[in-house]
Every structure is written in C-alpha cells, then in structure tokens.
Write a protein that holds these residues in place. Structure first.
Motif, short mmCIF file in Angstrom:
data_model
loop_
_atom_site.label_atom_id
_atom_site.label_comp_id
_atom_site.label_asym_id
_atom_site.label_seq_id
_atom_site.Cartn_x
_atom_site.Cartn_y
_atom_site.Cartn_z
N ARG A 134 -61.98 -39.45 30.33
CA ARG A 134 -63.22 -38.68 30.43
C ARG A 134 -63.26 -37.90 31.76
N GLN A 135 -62.92 -38.58 32.85
CA GLN A 135 -62.93 -37.90 34.15
C GLN A 135 -61.83 -36.84 34.23
N LEU A 173 -57.86 -38.92 40.65
CA LEU A 173 -58.37 -40.10 39.94
C LEU A 173 -57.64 -41.37 40.35
N GLN A 229 -59.18 -43.09 43.25
CA GLN A 229 -60.47 -43.74 43.00
C GLN A 229 -60.32 -45.10 42.31
#
Length: 409
Positions: free
Chosen positions: A74-75, A93, A96
């Motif tokens: 999704r990100q 990503l 994170q």
C-alpha cells in the motif's frame, strides 16, 4: 559494487551503512579516509541474502506476514504513484521497517532491483513471502505500465484476506476456550475430586448408584494407567496427522469440511468468496484467464475446489465458457454461477467477480458470527449437563445416606 560495512567513528559510535566502491579494498580505504575504524566490510547483496536464508525462512505467523506485505504494498503504491523511482521507494520503506525477517527480505529485494532485476523477479526470489498471485499481479503491472494500480489491488486483496481470517479466528476463540475449559473441568472432577469421596463412600459402606461406580472406575483408570491414555492420545494424534497429510486423508478431510452440516455452508461460502476475489483481481489486472484460473486453483487450499478449478481450466482450454464448469458444480451456489455467466456475456467478468466477492464476504461475516453465537450456548449447555452429571453422581450417595439416617432415627 555496493558494500555493507560496520565501523566505529572517532567518538566510538558504531556506524553501519552501505557505500559504493569498485572493490572491498577500495571501500575500506574510503572509509579510513573518513576517519572510520572498519570492523567488517563485504558485498551488501551477499550479506542480505545470507541473512534472509539463515534467519527469516518461512517469515513468521500467517496473519503477521499478510499484514506486513499489505502495508508495504500500500505504501509502495503511494510512492510509485507520485513518481518516486522504484529503488528509492523501496529504500525509503525499508528504513521505516523494524528489525526482523521482513526488513531483511525487503533489503534483499532492493539490492536485486538496484542490480537491474525487475521488481517481480526480485519478489520471486522469496516465494515464502510473495506467492504466485502477488508476483503475477506485479508482473502484469510492470508489463502494462500500471504498477501503481496493481500494487493498490494487491494491497486491497491482502487486506481483505486478513479481514476474513481475523473474522473467522475471532469467532472461534471463545468456543475453543469453552471446549478446553470443559475438558479440564471434567478431568479434574473425575480424576481428583471423585477420589476424595471414594474413601468416604467406602467407610460408610454406602450402596453406590451405577453412575457413581462408572465414574469412580474411570477415575481409578485415569490415575493408575494415565501413561496408557497419554500414549494412546499421542499415537492417535500422530497417526491422524500422517493420514490427513496423505492424498486419501486430505481428500476425505476436504470433503468432510465442505459437506459437514452448518459448518460446510460456511466453508463453501468462504472458499467461493476467495476464488471469486482472486479471479476478479487477476482479471482486472489483465492477467490471462487461463493463468488466473491456475493461480486461483493454487490458492484454494481445498482439494475439492482444486478439482473444480481443474475442470474450469479444462473447459476454457476447449473454448467453452468458464461459467459452465461452475454452474455444474454443487460447490458453487447457483446465484454465483449465474453472476459469472452474466459477466462473461457482458465482457465484464473481472468486475463482476470482484462484486460477487464483496457480497459474499459481507454475508460470510454475518454467517460466521451467527454460527459462533449458536455454538457458544450449545457448548455451555453440554458443559453444564456433564458437570451436573458428575456432581450428581458424587452427591447422590450422600443424599441416600442422609435419607437412610433420617428414616432410621
């Protein structure tokens, strides 16, 4: 080449990062010029792949894995939609993510993409994390220039799978706890509480009812020959597991759960929803019908539905409409089969399948909760009857003795 290194700066702080250099020796020299004391330096791809192979095989729990992949996709779709280069998006990503198996997997994927591999090919190097459906959607998005849309569809599919799994697991937690508590209560009462009364009954010379004698014999057997019971349970469990793992056992198990009263209705509805959703997402992603059917067959998890998908593949191969295979099967409801036929006639099979999956999932959520609400009082009633029977068997001789003493007085 990219080199991963561990080093200490002049303040004694540990530094771990990646740098670009022609060789390990050149990389070490560059770091020394920056005032770093290098403790380890090697090719980054080798480090990541060794870590993934050694420490993250299998990934972890199913729900946790789906949640991680869904969030990542999704990100990633958001970043790709804004025009962020793929390597930069994956790297962002990756930073994170918390330390763990999934971060190592993403690190390896990033390194492969940096080396020139397609994103779908990089995902294929981790089949325990990214299944063929995921890889096919990504590959279709890359070839059609719609990677961001495919990522959104994939994230939506994973979220829906997670929601269905959570609904089923949540509905079964309380009944499972009740069953475990019931077994524990009965074992404690028969194996440990009954013996307390046995000595009293023997001392008083009470005439025991048949039910009390049966329970006392069961309790005596449990205490004296418990190892036979334990061995029998273990042997039965191992034998059952081996048999269910065989082709014949799997076929019997899949048929039993599909046609079991009440439970079979839920299983059939959940399996139908999964197949229609997977097919709908794949067809909307421009995956060819035959390939989509093969992928949906692999995702069923039930040999009966696998055979149904094999028939559908055979039908399509012969040039016939896929709806004919579904309409002939009792595993698929007539309304779903007619909906698939309508989708074929209008040329909107993908959207129709996705809509059918949405309706089925909504109905399944209500159905699962209603079945669970029926099971809970049934278990409570059965538990109450069993515990009441054991308690009555223990106290009935005392009532008889009390009445006899009162009558004699």
């Amino acid at each position: 080449m990219k080199l991963a290194y561990n080093a200490f700066d002049k303040a004694g702080k540990q530094v771990s990062d990646v740098l670009e250099a022609a060789s390990v020796a050149e990389g070490g020299e560059l770091l020394r010029r920056q005032g770093l004391f290098v403790t380890e330096i090697r090719e980054a791809a080798a480090v990541a792949r060794k870590s993934v192979a050694g420490g993250s095989r299998g990934g972890g729990g199913g729900s946790r894995k789906i949640r991680d992949i869904s969030g990542f996709m999704r990100q990633l779709s958001v970043l790709v939609t804004t025009g962020t280069p793929m390597v930069e998006a994956i790297s962002s990503l990756e930073k994170q993510l918390p330390e763990g198996a999934f971060r190592l997997v993403i690190q390896d994927i990033r390194l492969r993409v940096e080396e020139g591999a397609q994103f779908s090919d990089a995902l294929a190097s981790h089949p325990n994390w990214f299944n063929p459906i995921c890889r096919s959607l990504i590959a279709a998005g890359e070839s059609g220039g719609q990677l961001d849309a495919m990522l959104r569809r994939l994230a939506s599919l994973l979220r829906q799978q997670l929601k269905v799994r959570s609904t089923v697991m949540g509905a079964m937690i309380y009944p499972s706890v009740l069953i475990v508590v019931s077994i524990i209560v009965l074992v404690v009462m028969i194996g440990f509480v009954m013996p307390r009364f046995e000595g009293l009954f023997t001392t008083l010379g009470a005439d025991l009812p048949a039910s009390t004698r049966v329970l006392m014999n069961i309790g005596a057997f449990m205490r004296s020959d418990w190892y036979w019971i334990l061995g029998a349970l273990i042997a039965t469990g191992v034998g059952l597991k081996l048999w269910l793992g065989s082709a014949a056992g799997k076929l019997w198990r899949d048929g039993a759960v599909v046609w079991c009263p009440q439970i079979g209705k839920v299983v059939r509805s959940l399996a139908t929803a999964r197949i229609t959703r997977v097919l709908g997402v794949l067809l909307e992603g421009k995956v060819p019908l035959l390939e989509a059917l093969h992928l949906a067959r692999d995702s069923t998890g039930n040999s009966r539905y696998g055979a149904l998908m094999d028939r559908a593949i055979d039908v399509v191969t012969r040039g016939e409409p896929v709806s004919s295979a579904f309409l002939e099967s009792k595993l698929i409801s007539q309304s779903v089969g007619e909906g698939i036929r309508s989708g074929e006639r209008t040329g909107q099979l993908g959207p129709v399948l996705s809509s059918l999956a949405d309706f089925l999932d909504e109905d399944n959520e209500v159905l699962v909760k209603s079945i669970a609400s029926i099971i809970e009082p049934v278990i409570l009633m059965v538990l109450g009857v069993l515990v009441g029977f054991v308690a009555l068997s223990m106290f009935l001789p005392l009532f008889d003795l009390t009445s006899m003493a009162g009558g004699g007085g």
